[in-house]
Write a protein that holds these residues in place. Structure first.
Motif, PDB file in Angstrom:
ATOM      1  N   ASP A 157      15.643  -9.627  -1.898  1.00 17.64           N
ATOM      2  CA  ASP A 157      14.977 -10.008  -0.653  1.00 17.64           C
ATOM      3  C   ASP A 157      16.038 -10.091   0.440  1.00 17.64           C
ATOM      4  O   ASP A 157      16.373 -11.170   0.932  1.00 17.64           O
ATOM      5  CB  ASP A 157      14.255 -11.342  -0.815  1.00 17.64           C
ATOM      6  N   GLY A 158      16.567  -8.934   0.786  1.00 17.18           N
ATOM      7  CA  GLY A 158      17.634  -8.880   1.762  1.00 17.18           C
ATOM      8  C   GLY A 158      17.142  -9.095   3.170  1.00 17.18           C
ATOM      9  O   GLY A 158      15.944  -9.224   3.428  1.00 17.18           O
ATOM     10  N   PRO A 159      18.062  -9.121   4.126  1.00 13.97           N
ATOM     11  CA  PRO A 159      17.684  -9.371   5.527  1.00 13.97           C
ATOM     12  C   PRO A 159      16.867  -8.223   6.111  1.00 13.97           C
ATOM     13  O   PRO A 159      16.949  -7.083   5.665  1.00 13.97           O
ATOM     14  CB  PRO A 159      19.041  -9.501   6.229  1.00 13.97           C
ATOM     15  N   LYS A 160      16.100  -8.576   7.111  1.00 15.50           N
ATOM     16  CA  LYS A 160      15.302  -7.594   7.841  1.00 15.50           C
ATOM     17  C   LYS A 160      16.054  -7.170   9.100  1.00 15.50           C
ATOM     18  O   LYS A 160      16.833  -7.931   9.675  1.00 15.50           O
ATOM     19  CB  LYS A 160      13.940  -8.176   8.224  1.00 15.50           C
ATOM     20  N   TYR A 161      15.788  -5.970   9.522  1.00  8.83           N
ATOM     21  CA  TYR A 161      16.426  -5.456  10.739  1.00  8.83           C
ATOM     22  C   TYR A 161      15.794  -6.115  11.952  1.00  8.83           C
ATOM     23  O   TYR A 161      14.562  -6.158  12.096  1.00  8.83           O
ATOM     24  CB  TYR A 161      16.245  -3.940  10.797  1.00  8.83           C
ATOM     25  N   ASP A 162      16.629  -6.650  12.864  1.00  3.26           N
ATOM     26  CA  ASP A 162      16.106  -7.350  14.041  1.00  3.26           C
ATOM     27  C   ASP A 162      16.521  -6.705  15.360  1.00  3.26           C
ATOM     28  O   ASP A 162      16.405  -7.322  16.420  1.00  3.26           O
ATOM     29  CB  ASP A 162      16.544  -8.825  14.031  1.00  3.26           C
ATOM     30  N   GLY A 163      16.994  -5.459  15.304  1.00  4.83           N
ATOM     31  CA  GLY A 163      17.372  -4.761  16.527  1.00  4.83           C
ATOM     32  C   GLY A 163      16.264  -3.859  17.029  1.00  4.83           C
ATOM     33  O   GLY A 163      15.143  -3.868  16.520  1.00  4.83           O
ATOM     34  N   PRO A 164      16.552  -3.058  18.051  1.00  2.00           N
ATOM     35  CA  PRO A 164      15.549  -2.111  18.578  1.00  2.00           C
ATOM     36  C   PRO A 164      15.246  -1.020  17.560  1.00  2.00           C
ATOM     37  O   PRO A 164      16.060  -0.721  16.684  1.00  2.00           O
ATOM     38  CB  PRO A 164      16.234  -1.536  19.825  1.00  2.00           C
ATOM     39  N   ASN A 165      14.065  -0.455  17.676  1.00  2.00           N
ATOM     40  CA  ASN A 165      13.653   0.594  16.741  1.00  2.00           C
ATOM     41  C   ASN A 165      14.650   1.753  16.732  1.00  2.00           C
ATOM     42  O   ASN A 165      15.134   2.187  17.776  1.00  2.00           O
ATOM     43  CB  ASN A 165      12.271   1.128  17.103  1.00  2.00           C
ATOM     44  N   ILE A 166      14.933   2.237  15.541  1.00  2.00           N
ATOM     45  CA  ILE A 166      15.795   3.403  15.373  1.00  2.00           C
ATOM     46  C   ILE A 166      14.894   4.605  15.102  1.00  2.00           C
ATOM     47  O   ILE A 166      14.175   4.640  14.096  1.00  2.00           O
ATOM     48  CB  ILE A 166      16.776   3.192  14.200  1.00  2.00           C
ATOM     49  N   GLY A 167      14.911   5.559  16.008  1.00  2.00           N
ATOM     50  CA  GLY A 167      14.031   6.710  15.893  1.00  2.00           C
ATOM     51  C   GLY A 167      14.656   7.852  15.112  1.00  2.00           C
ATOM     52  O   GLY A 167      15.808   7.779  14.679  1.00  2.00           O
TER      53      GLY A 167
END
Length: 401
Positions: A157-167
């Protein structure tokens, strides 16, 4: 079934798809590198200085050495355990994606981004690089959205990405340092607790790749997980004839449960990759030990349906629904199989009628015989009318003469 037809149905034959996963992934990776080289060559607009090394010759993976490593010819090999630190950012904005220090990875298992995995094979001990990764070697066409899992190595259950969407067009820049590495130890020398830890982490990473639409890479991780989870004693590879496991220690039982989870997940990935026979083998291993495993029965039904074995699929779907009567997925699968079975029966009835020359019309509907009778009646009436007209004409003729 001809050899050509069998090849289309079964991509793995009897040699086991999972045994070929590593080689297949390597071949696919080489093909993707060549494809990316052609696609990305025209996308590099800004000129690069002499400090940058074009690793692939296409501009898709750029490397700048920040700190040289030890002056040695030695470099890490596939499956070596590398101790690394890295920091990933979006190239154009500088937003932080992920940062890890002193983490251990198995090289070649794609436990990090593919561009990083490839760059590590070219680094020396103590070397620190600055990389630029084209989307193909970063997060690919799928990208990464805010709130999605980073798939961090070693964490379920690692961390979630909290930055802007990566396209799908987003380039990344990475600071990557290779501290050192060691050869992977023989699995037989590891205690059960350590095997569990390694196997679980590989399953989690395989799940991450599967969720990103990369079933081949997922199978590679699942296969590597099974390597370390294998235990020849305690009934793990040789279940009892009844299908129930012999009494064993809690540690071995936990190892077995994890192994069966991996087999179940690998069956799903192999199904998605089109390796139906291999997927069926994987799910069969689960059912040998856990005959009432609803997830395995559900996947067996999906696999058999994909193979065109609809009656067997229906049987598996019924068993899955009985094992998990409240599960919506098993209910839908049973409905699909029943509808498919009804269509098959309907087709069989139509074919049988054609072969026997029977009619599809209902029993009470008129057939051709009543139609011919009507024609006879109308013909008789018409003939009578003609006879009557002829009689009148003859009578008038006689009167005139």
């Amino acid at each position: 079934m001809s050899e050509e037809e069998r090849t289309l149905v079964d991509k793995s034959e009897s040699s086991s798809f999972e045994d070929l996963a590593s080689a297949a992934a390597h071949e696919i990776e080489e093909a993707k590198i060549a494809e990316a080289a052609a696609a990305e060559k025209e996308k590099i607009a800004e000129p690069k200085t002499d400090e940058w090394q074009d690793v692939l010759g296409s501009g898709a993976l750029l490397k700048k050495i920040l700190k040289p490593g030890k002056d040695s010819e030695s470099r890490p090999n596939r499956s070596d355990i590398c101790r690394i630190s890295y920091e990933i950012k979006i190239r154009d904005t500088g937003d932080l994606v992920e940062k890890r220090d002193q983490v251990k990875i198995y090289l070649g298992d794609n436990e990090v981004l593919q561009g990083m995995d490839l760059a590590l094979t070219l680094m020396h001990e103590g070397e620190e690089n600055f990389l630029q990764l084209a989307p193909r070697f970063a997060y690919g066409e799928t990208g990464l959205k805010t709130g999605e899992s980073l798939g961090t190595v070693g964490e379920l259950d690692g961390p979630k990405y909290d930055g802007p969407n990566i396209g799908p067009e987003t380039w990344l820049e990475v600071r990557l340092e290779l501290h050192d590495w060691n050869e992977e130890p023989e699995h037989e020398t590891l205690p059960i607790a350590e095997r569990m830890q390694i196997g679980t982490r590989r399953r989690a990473r395989g799940n991450w790749w599967y969720g990103r639409g990369e079933p081949i890479l997922a199978v590679q991780l699942y296969r590597r997980a099974l390597d370390v989870l294998d235990e020849s004693e305690g009934g793990i590879t040789d279940p009892t004839p009844s299908g129930q496991m012999a009494p064993t220690s809690d540690a071995l039982k936990a190892l077995l449960d994890e192994r069966l989870r991996v087999h179940n997940n690998m069956a799903a990935a192999q199904l998605k990759a089109g390796a139906y026979d291999a997927a069926l083998q994987a799910v069969t291993r689960v059912l040998q030990c856990q005959p009432d495993n609803a997830k395995a029965l559900y996947r067996k039904s999906r696999i058999l349906s994909a193979m065109g074995r609809n009656s067997e699929a229906l049987e598996a779907a019924r068993a899955a629904a009985a094992a998990a009567p409240d599960d919506s997925g098993t209910k839908k699968e049973l409905q699909r199989c029943e509808q498919r079975a009804n269509r098959d029966r309907s087709v069989e009835r139509r074919l049988a009628k054609r072969m026997l020359g029977t009619s599809d019309q209902p029993k009470g509907s008129p057939d051709k015989k009543p139609s011919r009778a009507k024609m006879f009646v109308w013909g008789s009436l018409l003939l009578s009318l003609l006879v009557g007209v002829a009689s009148v004409l003859v009578y008038r003729y006689k009167l005139q003469h």
